[in-house]
Design a protein around this motif. Structure first.
Motif, PDB file in Angstrom:
ATOM      1  N   ALA A 194      -8.357  -2.416  -3.117  1.00  0.00           N
ATOM      2  CA  ALA A 194      -7.670  -2.032  -1.805  1.00  0.00           C
ATOM      3  C   ALA A 194      -7.417  -3.316  -0.951  1.00  0.00           C
ATOM      4  N   HIS A 195      -6.630  -3.337  -0.080  1.00  0.00           N
ATOM      5  CA  HIS A 195      -6.231  -4.360   0.743  1.00  0.00           C
ATOM      6  C   HIS A 195      -7.199  -3.836   2.199  1.00  0.00           C
ATOM      7  N   THR A 196      -7.697  -4.609   2.891  1.00  0.00           N
ATOM      8  CA  THR A 196      -8.655  -4.395   3.996  1.00  0.00           C
ATOM      9  C   THR A 196      -8.778  -5.187   5.044  1.00  0.00           C
ATOM     10  N   LEU A 197      -8.791  -4.531   6.297  1.00  0.00           N
ATOM     11  CA  LEU A 197      -8.520  -4.922   7.607  1.00  0.00           C
ATOM     12  C   LEU A 197      -9.808  -4.719   8.646  1.00  0.00           C
ATOM     13  N   ALA A 198     -10.036  -5.425   9.277  1.00  0.00           N
ATOM     14  CA  ALA A 198     -11.146  -5.074  10.477  1.00  0.00           C
ATOM     15  C   ALA A 198     -10.896  -5.842  11.779  1.00  0.00           C
ATOM     16  N   GLU A 199     -11.188  -4.982  12.873  1.00  0.00           N
ATOM     17  CA  GLU A 199     -10.961  -5.421  14.147  1.00  0.00           C
ATOM     18  C   GLU A 199     -11.850  -6.645  14.562  1.00  0.00           C
ATOM     19  N   SER A 200     -11.474  -7.672  15.081  1.00  0.00           N
ATOM     20  CA  SER A 200     -12.447  -8.519  15.611  1.00  0.00           C
ATOM     21  C   SER A 200     -13.142  -8.294  16.721  1.00  0.00           C
ATOM     22  N   GLU A 201     -14.271  -9.162  16.986  1.00  0.00           N
ATOM     23  CA  GLU A 201     -15.235  -9.152  17.919  1.00  0.00           C
ATOM     24  C   GLU A 201     -14.799  -9.070  19.116  1.00  0.00           C
ATOM     25  N   GLU A 202     -13.594  -9.944  19.523  1.00  0.00           N
ATOM     26  CA  GLU A 202     -13.203 -10.177  20.746  1.00  0.00           C
ATOM     27  C   GLU A 202     -12.411  -9.163  21.564  1.00  0.00           C
ATOM     28  N   SER A 203     -11.882  -8.240  20.637  1.00  0.00           N
ATOM     29  CA  SER A 203     -11.222  -7.192  21.316  1.00  0.00           C
ATOM     30  C   SER A 203     -12.197  -5.725  21.072  1.00  0.00           C
ATOM     31  N   CYS A 204     -13.022  -5.596  20.241  1.00  0.00           N
ATOM     32  CA  CYS A 204     -13.665  -4.657  20.030  1.00  0.00           C
ATOM     33  C   CYS A 204     -14.585  -3.810  21.290  1.00  0.00           C
ATOM     34  N   VAL A 205     -14.517  -2.722  21.566  1.00  0.00           N
ATOM     35  CA  VAL A 205     -15.607  -2.192  22.698  1.00  0.00           C
ATOM     36  C   VAL A 205     -16.939  -2.249  22.240  1.00  0.00           C
ATOM     37  N   VAL A 206     -17.342  -1.988  21.101  1.00  0.00           N
ATOM     38  CA  VAL A 206     -18.388  -2.122  20.325  1.00  0.00           C
ATOM     39  C   VAL A 206     -18.333  -2.776  18.811  1.00  0.00           C
ATOM     40  N   TYR A 207     -18.854  -4.062  18.796  1.00  0.00           N
ATOM     41  CA  TYR A 207     -18.609  -4.648  17.227  1.00  0.00           C
ATOM     42  C   TYR A 207     -19.737  -4.234  16.361  1.00  0.00           C
ATOM     43  N   GLY A 208     -19.444  -2.816  15.955  1.00  0.00           N
ATOM     44  CA  GLY A 208     -20.695  -2.336  15.017  1.00  0.00           C
ATOM     45  C   GLY A 208     -19.966  -2.184  13.656  1.00  0.00           C
ATOM     46  N   MET A 209     -19.304  -1.166  13.663  1.00  0.00           N
ATOM     47  CA  MET A 209     -18.473  -0.729  12.214  1.00  0.00           C
ATOM     48  C   MET A 209     -17.835  -1.773  11.629  1.00  0.00           C
ATOM     49  N   PRO A 210     -16.822  -2.652  12.393  1.00  0.00           N
ATOM     50  CA  PRO A 210     -16.166  -3.847  11.769  1.00  0.00           C
ATOM     51  C   PRO A 210     -16.936  -4.970  11.432  1.00  0.00           C
ATOM     52  N   ARG A 211     -18.247  -5.242  12.077  1.00  0.00           N
ATOM     53  CA  ARG A 211     -19.204  -6.219  11.897  1.00  0.00           C
ATOM     54  C   ARG A 211     -19.791  -5.873  10.394  1.00  0.00           C
ATOM     55  N   ALA A 212     -20.326  -4.535  10.044  1.00  0.00           N
ATOM     56  CA  ALA A 212     -20.966  -4.181   9.201  1.00  0.00           C
ATOM     57  C   ALA A 212     -19.958  -4.110   7.926  1.00  0.00           C
ATOM     58  N   ALA A 213     -18.935  -4.117   8.166  1.00  0.00           N
ATOM     59  CA  ALA A 213     -17.914  -4.263   6.787  1.00  0.00           C
ATOM     60  C   ALA A 213     -17.585  -5.792   6.579  1.00  0.00           C
TER      61      ALA A 213
ATOM     62  N   ALA B 261       0.862  -1.312  -0.054  1.00  0.00           N
ATOM     63  CA  ALA B 261       0.029  -0.022   0.095  1.00  0.00           C
ATOM     64  C   ALA B 261       0.777   1.456   0.051  1.00  0.00           C
ATOM     65  N   GLU B 262       0.176   2.360  -0.608  1.00  0.00           N
ATOM     66  CA  GLU B 262       0.782   3.791  -0.708  1.00  0.00           C
ATOM     67  C   GLU B 262       0.192   4.668   0.291  1.00  0.00           C
ATOM     68  N   LEU B 263      -0.924   3.864   0.838  1.00  0.00           N
ATOM     69  CA  LEU B 263      -1.472   4.944   1.614  1.00  0.00           C
ATOM     70  C   LEU B 263      -2.497   4.224   2.651  1.00  0.00           C
ATOM     71  N   LEU B 264      -2.526   4.515   4.027  1.00  0.00           N
ATOM     72  CA  LEU B 264      -3.132   3.980   4.880  1.00  0.00           C
ATOM     73  C   LEU B 264      -4.229   4.643   5.583  1.00  0.00           C
TER      74      LEU B 264
ATOM     75  N   GLU C 275     -16.401  -0.998   1.030  1.00  0.00           N
ATOM     76  CA  GLU C 275     -16.724  -2.035   0.039  1.00  0.00           C
ATOM     77  C   GLU C 275     -16.284  -1.221  -1.556  1.00  0.00           C
ATOM     78  N   GLN C 276     -16.539   0.038  -1.340  1.00  0.00           N
ATOM     79  CA  GLN C 276     -16.050   0.717  -2.685  1.00  0.00           C
ATOM     80  C   GLN C 276     -14.696   0.817  -2.859  1.00  0.00           C
ATOM     81  N   LEU C 277     -13.894   0.751  -1.768  1.00  0.00           N
ATOM     82  CA  LEU C 277     -12.275   0.734  -1.824  1.00  0.00           C
ATOM     83  C   LEU C 277     -11.886  -0.880  -2.411  1.00  0.00           C
ATOM     84  N   LYS C 278     -12.607  -1.572  -1.810  1.00  0.00           N
ATOM     85  CA  LYS C 278     -12.228  -3.027  -2.038  1.00  0.00           C
ATOM     86  C   LYS C 278     -12.667  -3.251  -3.530  1.00  0.00           C
ATOM     87  N   ARG C 279     -13.526  -2.717  -3.969  1.00  0.00           N
ATOM     88  CA  ARG C 279     -13.914  -2.848  -5.684  1.00  0.00           C
ATOM     89  C   ARG C 279     -12.826  -2.212  -6.692  1.00  0.00           C
TER      90      ARG C 279
END
Length: 363
Positions: A319-338, A175-178, A312-316
């Protein structure tokens, strides 16, 4: 299930107001109120609440001292009630570092403002935080029972969220941008991830963290003091530089602009209809529309679904994509939606995310 709440505030008006706002929801119950930290610790023993709302400035024992004692002896979800001043921002960031999960604003004009302006947000945060995976981890899965063999039958498709099975981010192209998006629990998550990145991070990093405008500069300054990379609140038109992390200012959207060798920061109030400002979706969508290099997009803990559509638009676009897992999330909302949109390459717990970033960038 009813959420049992302890409200801690030295103001009788605030105690009564918070109790009224909470108990207008049938599933929320204030089991006790306390006027200071000493009173709160006694009420904790007596009433065993599921969650505490905690003021910061109180006589006898202030909120930060009380929070330390709660986390040492009665760890449970804590929602801070914070003023939106610079001093309030610093104290709230201290509280989040000490273990509080989130905060709600305590306006100086609260006595004259409409209670309804924050009631819905308060109720939803209390529900989500009371059920946080941080304090209610999933039990380990039991091994499947041994059953007698029986004739094979055709499999029946079931509806399920596909969890990516990979163990690492794609290594190529690098990647060239994070870009990173986070909300509830994000300040602590970013404080865990960013200090692990070296000063020679070869790319710029753009971050949207849902936060009031008076909080983002102190937050960026705090991170800058902890990190080897340079962290700052983003400014309109500034060119993007490798090794620099740009935090979106509160109250305005941050976009990627295509001007300059690596691009630049664009700040705009549009779209005003966005649920969040700044919005992760707005940043991610601008990157998808205008960036021509390889992108690594990450979504961390947070309520709601902001960022999933943009990821989703970036993946199309590859892009490389990474999401935090439920076990460490304070609230598993945004990662789950992705994850539900099927646009995530890798799901990883918070302690592993910095390592995945370092390996991808060969650091």
């Amino acid at each position: 299930m009813t959420v049992r709440i302890l409200v801690v505030d030295d103001s009788p008006f605030m105690r009564k107001s918070l109790q009224k706002m909470l108990e207008e929801a049938p599933d929320l119950k204030v089991v006790a109120t306390a006027r200071d930290g000493i009173d709160a610790l006694e009420k904790l023993e007596e009433h065993k609440p599921d969650l505490v709302t905690l003021d910061i400035e109180m006589p006898r024992m202030d909120g930060l001292t009380c929070l330390r004692k709660i986390m040492a002896t009665h760890p449970l979800p804590v929602l801070m009630v914070s003023s939106l001043t610079q001093e309030g921002a610093q104290a709230t960031l201290d509280a989040l570092s000490l273990g509080a999960l989130d905060f709600i604003p305590k306006e100086s004009s609260f006595a004259t403002m409409s209670i309804m302006q924050i009631q819905q947000d308060l109720q939803e945060k209390v529900r989500r935080l009371a059920a946080s995976p941080r304090f209610h981890p999933r039990p380990p899965a039991e091994p499947p029972a041994v059953r007698p063999a029986r004739p094979a039958v055709p499999s029946v498709p079931i509806s399920a969220v596909p969890i990516p099975a990979g163990t690492a981010l794609p290594a190529s192209p690098t990647a060239e941008l994070l870009v990173i998006g986070s909300s509830t629990g994000g300040p602590k998550a970013l404080q865990d991830i960013l200090p692990a990145l070296p000063a020679d991070l070869p790319v710029p990093c753009l971050i949207v963290q849902h936060m009031p405008s008076t909080f983002t500069r102190p937050f960026a300054d705090r991170l800058d003091g902890l990190c080897q990379v340079h962290v700052k609140e983003a400014e309109q038109g500034e060119p993007l530089k490798a090794g620099t992390v740009y935090i979106a200012p509160g109250g305005i959207h941050m976009l990627y602009g295509a001007r300059g060798p690596k691009g630049c920061v664009e700040l705009t109030p549009e779209p005003v209809s966005s649920l969040h400002r700044p919005s992760v979706d707005v940043l991610f969508q601008s990157v998808a529309d205008h960036y021509r290099g390889q992108v690594l997009a990450t979504i961390l803990t947070g309520m709601g679904a902001d960022g999933a559509k943009g990821m989703e638009q970036l993946k199309r676009k590859g892009a490389h994509t990474l999401a935090e897992s439920e076990e460490s999330c304070v609230v598993y909302g945004m990662p789950r939606a992705a994850v539900e949109r099927g646009c995530v390459d890798l799901v990883a717990p918070l302690p592993d995310i910095a390592g995945h970033l370092r390996r991808h960038f060969r650091l």
